[in-house]
Design a protein around this motif. Structure first.
Motif, PDB file in Angstrom:
ATOM      1  N   GLY A  70       0.829  -1.000   0.132  1.00  0.00           N
ATOM      2  CA  GLY A  70      -0.100  -0.045   0.107  1.00  0.00           C
ATOM      3  C   GLY A  70       0.855   1.198   0.060  1.00  0.00           C
ATOM      4  N   ASN A  71       2.081   1.053  -0.085  1.00  0.00           N
ATOM      5  CA  ASN A  71       3.060   2.454  -0.415  1.00  0.00           C
ATOM      6  C   ASN A  71       2.974   2.922  -1.640  1.00  0.00           C
ATOM      7  OD1 ASN A  71       4.197   1.570   2.246  1.00  0.00           O
ATOM      8  ND2 ASN A  71       5.697   0.272   1.460  1.00  0.00           N
ATOM      9  N   VAL A  72       2.558   2.672  -2.662  1.00  0.00           N
ATOM     10  CA  VAL A  72       2.674   3.003  -4.087  1.00  0.00           C
ATOM     11  C   VAL A  72       1.164   2.867  -4.628  1.00  0.00           C
ATOM     12  CG1 VAL A  72       3.668   3.230  -6.151  1.00  0.00           C
ATOM     13  CG2 VAL A  72       5.103   3.005  -4.385  1.00  0.00           C
ATOM     14  N   ARG A  73       0.493   3.831  -4.851  1.00  0.00           N
ATOM     15  CA  ARG A  73      -0.796   3.641  -5.600  1.00  0.00           C
ATOM     16  C   ARG A  73      -0.674   4.061  -7.041  1.00  0.00           C
ATOM     17  NH1 ARG A  73      -5.276   4.606  -2.038  1.00  0.00           N
ATOM     18  NH2 ARG A  73      -4.799   3.107  -0.224  1.00  0.00           N
ATOM     19  N   SER A  74      -1.516   3.351  -8.024  1.00  0.00           N
ATOM     20  CA  SER A  74      -1.595   3.665  -9.550  1.00  0.00           C
ATOM     21  C   SER A  74      -1.715   5.004  -9.736  1.00  0.00           C
ATOM     22  CB  SER A  74      -2.443   2.642 -10.124  1.00  0.00           C
ATOM     23  OG  SER A  74      -3.854   2.936  -9.583  1.00  0.00           O
ATOM     24  N   GLN A  75      -1.162   5.679 -10.731  1.00  0.00           N
ATOM     25  CA  GLN A  75      -1.403   6.926 -11.003  1.00  0.00           C
ATOM     26  C   GLN A  75      -2.745   7.288 -11.304  1.00  0.00           C
ATOM     27  OE1 GLN A  75       1.193   9.254 -11.297  1.00  0.00           O
ATOM     28  NE2 GLN A  75       0.101  10.824 -11.844  1.00  0.00           N
ATOM     29  N   ASN A  76      -3.540   6.580 -12.076  1.00  0.00           N
ATOM     30  CA  ASN A  76      -4.915   6.780 -12.535  1.00  0.00           C
ATOM     31  C   ASN A  76      -5.920   6.028 -11.693  1.00  0.00           C
ATOM     32  OD1 ASN A  76      -4.140   8.609 -14.747  1.00  0.00           O
ATOM     33  ND2 ASN A  76      -3.576   6.595 -15.680  1.00  0.00           N
ATOM     34  N   GLY A  77      -5.507   5.442 -10.666  1.00  0.00           N
ATOM     35  CA  GLY A  77      -6.579   4.588 -10.090  1.00  0.00           C
ATOM     36  C   GLY A  77      -6.952   3.396 -10.377  1.00  0.00           C
ATOM     37  N   LEU A  78      -7.663   2.471  -9.492  1.00  0.00           N
ATOM     38  CA  LEU A  78      -8.114   1.375  -9.789  1.00  0.00           C
ATOM     39  C   LEU A  78      -9.690   1.273 -10.104  1.00  0.00           C
ATOM     40  CD1 LEU A  78      -7.572  -1.967 -10.174  1.00  0.00           C
ATOM     41  CD2 LEU A  78      -7.543  -2.114  -7.751  1.00  0.00           C
ATOM     42  N   PHE A  79     -10.311   0.761 -10.819  1.00  0.00           N
ATOM     43  CA  PHE A  79     -11.829   0.666 -10.912  1.00  0.00           C
ATOM     44  C   PHE A  79     -12.420  -0.579 -10.690  1.00  0.00           C
ATOM     45  CE2 PHE A  79     -10.294   5.016 -12.307  1.00  0.00           C
ATOM     46  CZ  PHE A  79     -11.313   5.979 -11.691  1.00  0.00           C
ATOM     47  N   VAL A  80     -13.069  -0.866 -10.009  1.00  0.00           N
ATOM     48  CA  VAL A  80     -14.081  -2.110  -9.980  1.00  0.00           C
ATOM     49  C   VAL A  80     -15.456  -1.804 -10.131  1.00  0.00           C
ATOM     50  CG1 VAL A  80     -14.261  -4.350  -8.983  1.00  0.00           C
ATOM     51  CG2 VAL A  80     -12.349  -3.142  -8.701  1.00  0.00           C
ATOM     52  N   ASN A  81     -16.123  -2.499 -11.335  1.00  0.00           N
ATOM     53  CA  ASN A  81     -17.649  -2.169 -11.460  1.00  0.00           C
ATOM     54  C   ASN A  81     -17.904  -0.507 -11.455  1.00  0.00           C
ATOM     55  OD1 ASN A  81     -17.691  -5.005 -11.462  1.00  0.00           O
ATOM     56  ND2 ASN A  81     -18.129  -5.071  -9.252  1.00  0.00           N
ATOM     57  N   GLY A  82     -17.019   0.263 -12.001  1.00  0.00           N
ATOM     58  CA  GLY A  82     -17.263   1.430 -12.441  1.00  0.00           C
ATOM     59  C   GLY A  82     -16.755   2.485 -10.982  1.00  0.00           C
ATOM     60  N   ASN A  83     -16.428   1.652 -10.023  1.00  0.00           N
ATOM     61  CA  ASN A  83     -16.156   2.544  -8.781  1.00  0.00           C
ATOM     62  C   ASN A  83     -14.627   2.506  -8.408  1.00  0.00           C
ATOM     63  OD1 ASN A  83     -18.988   3.039  -8.094  1.00  0.00           O
ATOM     64  ND2 ASN A  83     -18.928   0.861  -7.452  1.00  0.00           N
ATOM     65  N   LYS A  84     -14.165   3.521  -7.987  1.00  0.00           N
ATOM     66  CA  LYS A  84     -12.854   3.717  -7.823  1.00  0.00           C
ATOM     67  C   LYS A  84     -12.531   3.107  -6.557  1.00  0.00           C
ATOM     68  CE  LYS A  84      -8.995   6.955  -7.874  1.00  0.00           C
ATOM     69  NZ  LYS A  84      -8.303   8.389  -8.046  1.00  0.00           N
ATOM     70  N   VAL A  85     -11.584   2.485  -6.176  1.00  0.00           N
ATOM     71  CA  VAL A  85     -11.290   1.597  -5.246  1.00  0.00           C
ATOM     72  C   VAL A  85      -9.834   1.726  -4.592  1.00  0.00           C
ATOM     73  CG1 VAL A  85     -13.241  -0.068  -5.657  1.00  0.00           C
ATOM     74  CG2 VAL A  85     -11.028  -0.542  -6.281  1.00  0.00           C
ATOM     75  N   ALA A  86      -9.623   1.473  -3.595  1.00  0.00           N
ATOM     76  CA  ALA A  86      -8.496   1.388  -2.746  1.00  0.00           C
ATOM     77  C   ALA A  86      -8.162  -0.272  -2.795  1.00  0.00           C
ATOM     78  CB  ALA A  86      -8.098   2.136  -1.469  1.00  0.00           C
ATOM     79  N   TYR A 134     -14.752   4.526 -19.456  1.00  0.00           N
ATOM     80  CA  TYR A 134     -13.416   4.838 -18.723  1.00  0.00           C
ATOM     81  C   TYR A 134     -13.669   6.199 -18.378  1.00  0.00           C
ATOM     82  CZ  TYR A 134      -8.757   5.685 -16.923  1.00  0.00           C
ATOM     83  OH  TYR A 134      -7.623   5.910 -16.083  1.00  0.00           O
ATOM     84  N   LYS A 135     -13.914   7.064 -19.128  1.00  0.00           N
ATOM     85  CA  LYS A 135     -14.085   8.640 -18.930  1.00  0.00           C
ATOM     86  C   LYS A 135     -15.389   8.909 -18.036  1.00  0.00           C
ATOM     87  CE  LYS A 135     -12.169  10.317 -23.382  1.00  0.00           C
ATOM     88  NZ  LYS A 135     -12.233  10.984 -24.445  1.00  0.00           N
ATOM     89  N   MET A 136     -16.234   8.042 -18.211  1.00  0.00           N
ATOM     90  CA  MET A 136     -17.350   8.165 -17.159  1.00  0.00           C
ATOM     91  C   MET A 136     -16.949   7.740 -15.776  1.00  0.00           C
ATOM     92  SD  MET A 136     -20.780   6.989 -19.634  1.00  0.00           S
ATOM     93  CE  MET A 136     -21.062   5.784 -18.072  1.00  0.00           C
ATOM     94  N   ALA A 137     -16.017   6.629 -15.955  1.00  0.00           N
ATOM     95  CA  ALA A 137     -15.559   6.245 -14.410  1.00  0.00           C
ATOM     96  C   ALA A 137     -14.945   7.380 -13.771  1.00  0.00           C
ATOM     97  CB  ALA A 137     -14.826   4.801 -14.374  1.00  0.00           C
ATOM     98  N   ILE A 138     -13.832   7.916 -14.505  1.00  0.00           N
ATOM     99  CA  ILE A 138     -13.153   8.888 -14.018  1.00  0.00           C
ATOM    100  C   ILE A 138     -13.998  10.188 -13.747  1.00  0.00           C
ATOM    101  CG2 ILE A 138     -11.235  10.671 -14.782  1.00  0.00           C
ATOM    102  CD1 ILE A 138     -10.071   7.902 -14.377  1.00  0.00           C
ATOM    103  N   ALA A 139     -14.865  10.560 -14.444  1.00  0.00           N
ATOM    104  CA  ALA A 139     -15.512  11.796 -13.964  1.00  0.00           C
ATOM    105  C   ALA A 139     -16.124  11.659 -12.782  1.00  0.00           C
ATOM    106  CB  ALA A 139     -16.569  12.165 -15.134  1.00  0.00           C
ATOM    107  N   SER A 140     -16.541  10.502 -12.126  1.00  0.00           N
ATOM    108  CA  SER A 140     -17.453  10.457 -10.862  1.00  0.00           C
ATOM    109  C   SER A 140     -16.739   9.348 -10.232  1.00  0.00           C
ATOM    110  CB  SER A 140     -18.871  10.320 -11.148  1.00  0.00           C
ATOM    111  OG  SER A 140     -19.288   9.036 -11.891  1.00  0.00           O
ATOM    112  N   PRO A 141     -15.403   9.543  -9.691  1.00  0.00           N
ATOM    113  CA  PRO A 141     -15.047   8.502  -9.138  1.00  0.00           C
ATOM    114  C   PRO A 141     -15.493   8.501  -7.454  1.00  0.00           C
ATOM    115  CG  PRO A 141     -13.182  10.140  -9.145  1.00  0.00           C
ATOM    116  CD  PRO A 141     -14.690  10.695 -10.195  1.00  0.00           C
ATOM    117  N   GLU A 142     -15.950   7.305  -6.991  1.00  0.00           N
ATOM    118  CA  GLU A 142     -16.208   7.146  -5.708  1.00  0.00           C
ATOM    119  C   GLU A 142     -15.287   6.291  -5.282  1.00  0.00           C
ATOM    120  OE1 GLU A 142     -20.394   5.636  -5.457  1.00  0.00           O
ATOM    121  OE2 GLU A 142     -20.947   7.040  -7.239  1.00  0.00           O
TER     122      GLU A 142
END
Length: 153
Positions: A70-86, A134-142
């Motif tokens: 958990g020290n390094v996160r991805s640059q653009n995030g990780l999305f599962v089923n349209g939701n941004k998740v850690a 992908y753009k829709m997921a980025i536009a409203s990341p939860e």
């Protein structure tokens, strides 16, 4: 009854079927990753998969954004089923987006239930992600973290 885990990954080099058998995987653009993603939109170490035993007959994988510590996160995030998740406990047919050109679907296949037909069905159902999705997921990341283990069938 136990299960097998399949990741169908699509990136710039096409579609691949990856049977998950190890307890830990690194996923990313780096050649050092266990599962390499061929896409300029993926981070060098985009995500990690960790096998979690739910009980003696079942297990599932947990996906973590970035490296296993958990020290390094991805640059653009990780999305599962349209939701941004850690962190997310994967369930059958979860859709994972690593970037506009790289995505995967996780399948939890039941052993002794005609694995070949399950794989064939999974390949037929595999959707092709679009840049618009992908753009829709980025536009409203939860930001969400799923803590519950998948329900057993």
């Amino acid at each position: 009854m136990s299960n097998e885990h399949l990741l169908i990954l699509e990136d710039d080099q096409g579609q691949r079927e990856i049977f998950l058998t190890a307890s830990i995987y690194s996923i990313g653009r780096s050649s050092k990753c266990n599962i390499q993603i061929f896409s300029q939109f993926a981070s060098r170490c985009h995500a990690s998969l960790i096998l979690i035993p739910a009980n003696r007959h079942r297990s599932f994988y947990r996906i973590v954004d970035g490296d296993i510590e958990g020290n390094v996160r991805s640059q653009n995030g990780l999305f599962v089923n349209g939701n941004k998740v850690a962190v997310h406990n994967l369930r059958d047919r979860d859709r994972i987006v690593f970037g506009s050109q790289a995505h995967a679907i996780y399948y939890c296949l039941r052993k002794n239930h005609n694995i070949n037909s399950q794989i064939a069905k999974a390949l037929e159902e595999f959707p092709t992600a679009t840049v618009e999705e992908y753009k829709m997921a980025i536009a409203s990341p939860e930001e969400s973290v799923t803590e519950k283990a998948p329900a057993s069938d």
